[in-house]
Design an enzyme around this catalytic site. Structure first.
Site, mmCIF file in Angstrom:
data_model
loop_
_atom_site.group_PDB
_atom_site.id
_atom_site.type_symbol
_atom_site.label_atom_id
_atom_site.label_comp_id
_atom_site.label_asym_id
_atom_site.label_seq_id
_atom_site.Cartn_x
_atom_site.Cartn_y
_atom_site.Cartn_z
ATOM 1 N N SER A 61 23.329 2.378 14.705
ATOM 2 C CA SER A 61 22.245 3.022 14.895
ATOM 3 C C SER A 61 21.897 3.541 16.524
ATOM 4 O O SER A 61 22.875 3.161 17.376
ATOM 5 C CB SER A 61 21.131 2.093 14.802
ATOM 6 O OG SER A 61 21.198 0.732 15.580
ATOM 7 N N GLU A 181 13.005 -1.705 11.653
ATOM 8 C CA GLU A 181 14.375 -1.471 11.883
ATOM 9 C C GLU A 181 14.411 -0.979 12.990
ATOM 10 O O GLU A 181 14.149 0.186 13.192
ATOM 11 C CB GLU A 181 15.331 -1.057 10.657
ATOM 12 C CG GLU A 181 16.725 -1.070 11.149
ATOM 13 C CD GLU A 181 17.664 -0.576 9.965
ATOM 14 O OE1 GLU A 181 18.553 -1.232 9.649
ATOM 15 O OE2 GLU A 181 17.442 0.647 9.733
ATOM 16 N N HIS A 225 13.151 -2.058 4.895
ATOM 17 C CA HIS A 225 13.979 -2.666 5.745
ATOM 18 C C HIS A 225 13.586 -4.223 6.021
ATOM 19 O O HIS A 225 12.392 -4.261 5.913
ATOM 20 C CB HIS A 225 14.127 -1.893 7.047
ATOM 21 C CG HIS A 225 14.542 -0.620 7.082
ATOM 22 N ND1 HIS A 225 14.150 0.471 7.763
ATOM 23 C CD2 HIS A 225 15.950 -0.263 6.559
ATOM 24 C CE1 HIS A 225 15.022 1.455 7.365
ATOM 25 N NE2 HIS A 225 15.927 0.895 6.849
ATOM 26 N N HIS A 264 18.982 2.658 1.062
ATOM 27 C CA HIS A 264 18.547 1.980 2.197
ATOM 28 C C HIS A 264 17.465 0.661 2.084
ATOM 29 O O HIS A 264 17.058 0.494 1.041
ATOM 30 C CB HIS A 264 17.663 2.872 3.203
ATOM 31 C CG HIS A 264 18.418 3.740 3.603
ATOM 32 N ND1 HIS A 264 17.772 5.021 4.790
ATOM 33 C CD2 HIS A 264 19.845 4.309 3.707
ATOM 34 C CE1 HIS A 264 18.753 5.820 5.149
ATOM 35 N NE2 HIS A 264 19.906 5.189 4.438
ATOM 36 N N GLY A 266 18.862 -2.403 1.691
ATOM 37 C CA GLY A 266 19.545 -3.225 0.850
ATOM 38 C C GLY A 266 19.632 -4.658 0.751
ATOM 39 O O GLY A 266 19.730 -5.349 0.023
#
Length: 358
Positions: A61, A181, A225, A264, A266
């Protein structure tokens, strides 16, 4: 036939990235994508992939990339994130072949305000391509889901036109992922925005297909998230079937799942939700929150169990003159985190059906 019959071990690029995702689509499994914030975290994921005999996706990221460079490095022009992402990709490229599994090197969420980071990574890709004939990264993600759909698609297309000649895969997002996130907070976003419509998927598929088949879509189906108490998140992976059917009808495709989809948020998902998502064309699922905690567990438990050996360099319950180096050596306690994270990663390979696919 296993996946190593069609692509080599190590970081894959270009047509091989498509082959990996297409193999997953045909064989109804998804590949877990683990966010890596250090070489230690990357090693834990690679060890798990080797043990599970599975391909793996490692991703950085913007914040994670900056951490690779060092938390004290200024990042006002994304210089730390650019350098860190490049360092992570080069490091992983160097060691990945040793683990004997195909690896997709990916960059995670890039919002509009972070496009200078994206531009920096693309420049590194171009320079690496000139020297090696392949880009540094296998794929990148643009997350412009907070922008109007038309702008989202237009910006993605502009970048896809630059990426296609280099063989770089593009992951894009339509529909917002809730929760928080890496500094992006969508915890209070309107609930309806968490669910993508099939017409949106078709608009993207139609536009991108004129450039390259190397793209995937992170469609919103209630994704969030982080990990929350049961009942707080309403995932509806069955909606992905509607998307696939709509696109298949438009293009008259003989593929059951013509669209490569991404899951996304998950971490913490129920196994039946994961299975439904994979059945409906998800080929990649992000797993981060769970592996962060798993990495901590090993280190935490080691420190708690060995506390009396970690209070000084010399002196412990075995004797006042006994040295403690074998306990406080970072290679010892950091590895404990790698072991527990690796075990959690192996659960993800099993849940997504990628275990034993080499």
């Amino acid at each position: 036939m296993g996946i190593l019959d069609i692509v080599p071990p190590g970081v894959v690029a270009g047509k091989d990235v498509y082959k990996v995702f297409d193999y997953a689509r045909q064989n109804k499994f998804a590949i877990p994508a683990f966010n890596v914030t250090s070489s230690s975290v990357a090693v834990a994921a690679l060890e798990a992939a080797r043990n599970a005999k599975s391909p793996v996706i490692l991703q950085v990221s913007q914040g994670g990339a900056a951490y690779w460079a060092g938390k004290t490095i200024p990042n006002d022009k994304q210089q730390a994130s650019i350098a860190g992402a490049q360092a992570a990709a080069e490091h992983i490229r160097a060691i990945a072949p040793l683990y004997g599994v195909p690896v997709i090197m990916h960059s995670d969420h890039c919002a509009k305000k972070l496009l200078p980071w994206f531009d920096g990574m693309l420049k590194a890709d171009e320079e690496y391509y000139k020297k090696n004939g392949v880009p540094l990264f296998s794929s990148h993600m643009l997350d412009l889901s907070e922008e109007p759909k038309e702008e989202n698609i237009a910006i993605c297309k502009k970048y896809l036109e630059k990426m296609a000649p280099l063989g770089i895969w593009l992951e894009m997002e339509i529909g917002i992922t809730g929760g928080e996130e890496d500094g992006v907070n969508n915890e209070s976003v309107e609930n309806s925005l968490l669910y993508t419509q099939p017409e949106d998927i078709w608009d993207i598929y139609r536009e991108f297909s004129t450039i390259t088949p190397n793209f995937s879509i992170a469609a919103g189906f209630g994704n969030v998230h982080g990990v929350y108490k049961p009942g707080n998140v309403s995932l509806q992976p069955e909606l992905l079937r509607t998307h696939q059917d709509y696109v298949r009808k438009q293009v008259k495709s003989d593929k059951e799942n013509p669209v490569f989809l991404v899951f996304h948020g998950g971490s913490g998902s129920e196994k039946h939700e994961i299975a439904t998502a994979v059945e409906n064309g998800v080929v990649k699922m992000n797993v981060d929150t769970d592996t962060q905690f798993a990495y901590l567990e090993g280190i935490r438990d080691f420190v708690l169990n060995k506390k009396d050996y970690l209070m000084s360099q010399v002196g412990n319950p075995d004797g006042a003159d006994r040295p403690n180096k074998k306990w406080y050596d970072p290679r010892v306690w950091v590895h404990e985190g790698e072991k527990t994270m690796s075990k959690r990663c192996q659960i993800a390979f099993k849940d997504l059906g990628s275990e034993g696919k080499l």
